[in-house]
Write an enzyme that holds these catalytic residues in place. Sequence first.
Site, short mmCIF file in Angstrom:
data_model
loop_
_atom_site.label_atom_id
_atom_site.label_comp_id
_atom_site.label_asym_id
_atom_site.label_seq_id
_atom_site.Cartn_x
_atom_site.Cartn_y
_atom_site.Cartn_z
N GLY A 117 0.81 -1.22 0.00
CA GLY A 117 0.00 0.00 0.00
C GLY A 117 0.84 1.26 0.00
N HIS A 148 6.60 18.62 4.58
CA HIS A 148 7.06 17.58 3.67
C HIS A 148 6.24 16.29 3.82
CE1 HIS A 148 9.88 14.81 1.66
NE2 HIS A 148 10.35 15.91 1.07
N ASN A 150 7.11 13.15 3.46
CA ASN A 150 7.83 12.09 4.19
C ASN A 150 8.29 12.57 5.56
OD1 ASN A 150 8.51 11.62 1.09
ND2 ASN A 150 8.57 9.63 2.12
N SER A 158 5.78 4.07 8.83
CA SER A 158 6.10 3.34 7.62
C SER A 158 4.77 2.92 7.02
CB SER A 158 6.94 2.10 7.96
OG SER A 158 6.92 1.16 6.92
N ASN A 160 4.22 0.10 6.15
CA ASN A 160 4.01 -1.25 6.66
C ASN A 160 3.24 -1.31 7.97
OD1 ASN A 160 5.66 -1.65 4.51
ND2 ASN A 160 7.38 -2.49 5.65
N THR A 206 -39.18 -30.25 6.75
CA THR A 206 -37.78 -30.67 6.86
C THR A 206 -37.46 -31.48 5.62
OG1 THR A 206 -38.40 -32.66 8.10
CG2 THR A 206 -37.84 -30.71 9.39
N HIS A 207 -36.26 -31.30 5.08
CA HIS A 207 -35.88 -31.93 3.80
C HIS A 207 -36.82 -31.49 2.67
CE1 HIS A 207 -33.19 -34.82 5.87
NE2 HIS A 207 -34.12 -34.76 6.82
N SER A 337 -41.32 -10.27 -15.53
CA SER A 337 -41.03 -11.00 -16.76
C SER A 337 -41.24 -10.10 -17.96
CB SER A 337 -41.93 -12.23 -16.88
OG SER A 337 -41.75 -12.86 -18.13
N SER A 338 -40.39 -10.30 -18.97
CA SER A 338 -40.55 -9.56 -20.22
C SER A 338 -41.53 -10.24 -21.16
CB SER A 338 -39.19 -9.42 -20.91
OG SER A 338 -38.68 -10.70 -21.23
N LYS A 343 -46.51 -11.36 -13.97
CA LYS A 343 -45.61 -12.12 -13.11
C LYS A 343 -44.80 -11.17 -12.23
CE LYS A 343 -42.50 -16.12 -13.43
NZ LYS A 343 -41.42 -15.69 -12.52
N VAL A 344 -44.71 -11.49 -10.97
CA VAL A 344 -43.93 -10.70 -10.02
C VAL A 344 -42.97 -11.64 -9.29
CG1 VAL A 344 -43.98 -9.18 -8.01
CG2 VAL A 344 -45.79 -9.04 -9.73
N GLU A 350 -33.66 -12.30 -4.04
CA GLU A 350 -32.64 -12.65 -5.01
C GLU A 350 -31.45 -11.70 -4.92
OE1 GLU A 350 -34.87 -12.59 -8.60
OE2 GLU A 350 -36.03 -14.39 -8.09
#
Length: 484
Positions: A117, A148, A150, A158, A160, A206-207, A337-338, A343-344, A350
């Site tokens: 960096g 300055h 630096n 530094s 680092n 479940t499942h 939908s196009s 449709k919604v 998502e």
Amino acid sequence: MKPAIDEVKPMTQYRTEHDSMGDVQVPAEAYYGAQTQRAVENFPISGWELMPSMISAMGLVKFACGVANRDLEKLTGTGKNPLTDAQVKAMLQAAQEVADGKLADQFPIDVFQTGSGTSSNMNVNEVISNRAIEIAGGDRFGTEKLIHPNDHVNMGQSTNDTFPTAIHVATAIQIETKLLPALRKMHASLADKAKQWDKIIKIGRTHLMDATPLRLGQEFGGFARQLELSISRAEAARDAVLELAVGGTAVGSGINTHPEFGARVAKELANKTGIAFVEAVNHFEANATRDALVQSHGELKCISQTLFNVSNSIRWLGSGPRCGFFEVQLPSRQPGSSIMPGKVNPVMCESMMQLTARVMGNDTCITVSGASGGNFQLNIMMPVMGHTILESIHLLSSGCDAFVEFCLEEMEANVQACEASVEKSLSMCTSLNPLIGYEQAAKLAKEAFASGQTIRELCREKGILPEDTLTEALDPWKMTEPQA
């Protein structure tokens, strides 16, 4: 309108700046200097600049370093080019302006740059230097930098140690001010739905298969608890980055800095942010590794999979409206939908699932960068680690806010759909186990499925239990709680 063929765009004007490698042509009005421009030319990679929150944190770190050096009388002492009190004040003001985002267009370096960096650290140093000279009434275009980049802005530092410090500061601030409020808001919304819907009985799954009844409020209470735990994980993610590397300088030894410098900087940052930053326990560890970031992002990954799970479950519960579950009614946000009129789609679910997938992917980048990005005294993949963790926090925070506002707040329970499936469930026979045993209950479930009858209808037909016993045993409400 198309430009005329002979129209000439104005040419960018340049000035000549000088660094240890020679002269560089820099855009004339830029506050940055030669080292920044070299990095701009060297890294035309992604077009992704450092996150504004990272730049702000770097400004905060430079401010805190300036305060520490001022109070230690290093800036106005007898060293090379001591500053006046007015110049120190100007330098601190310039650093604060960076922290406040007032010079946001002066940080053009790509994320995929030198791995420590250094390019961005010098970018910040140069901007603060030139802006401070300007504030103090000097010529920021002059060849002699009276304040300055630096010697003064970077004094006792530094890249680092200050760059990872800035990553930690930015991460903690963004978690504290953005992610935690967003998670708390989502938790409150889910807890409110759980309370509102506590009397609505529905069938469990479940499942993805029919299970015993529960209340819609209980289901959403489970979601609320997931968010409550996510809040704790976000707090842990914040706390993982409270130790700061500043004060370690190049390799962790603290060369060219005052022994009290790191502790003073951490204290100043804690005072300015209200977050409990502290000096690193061991500066060699703090410089060399980015384990804290890996740990912090691991908590974010866990939060992201929770949010994926909750939003996906809500998506399933809202499926339909006629051929799915449709136990909750999601707000209609936009045409879905196009080609299919009317449709919604569950667009907010998502959206949340996609952004959390991105965060889960980001965790791999963070993990690989932390594990293999450093050898000996320095990790050299810090810019991408900083960018990635801040992107994850931003996505999770914004995603939660949007999900609450555009999905949860307007979501309604479909009581009729919830209750309609309860009586039809073959798992209603579970409550008969204590009365007739598992084997006979299983036979009833199979026969009911084959005949299309409910468990209650088949039990009555076969006279399995007295009516009052059967009624009590097949009470859906009782099935939603433990029974003595």
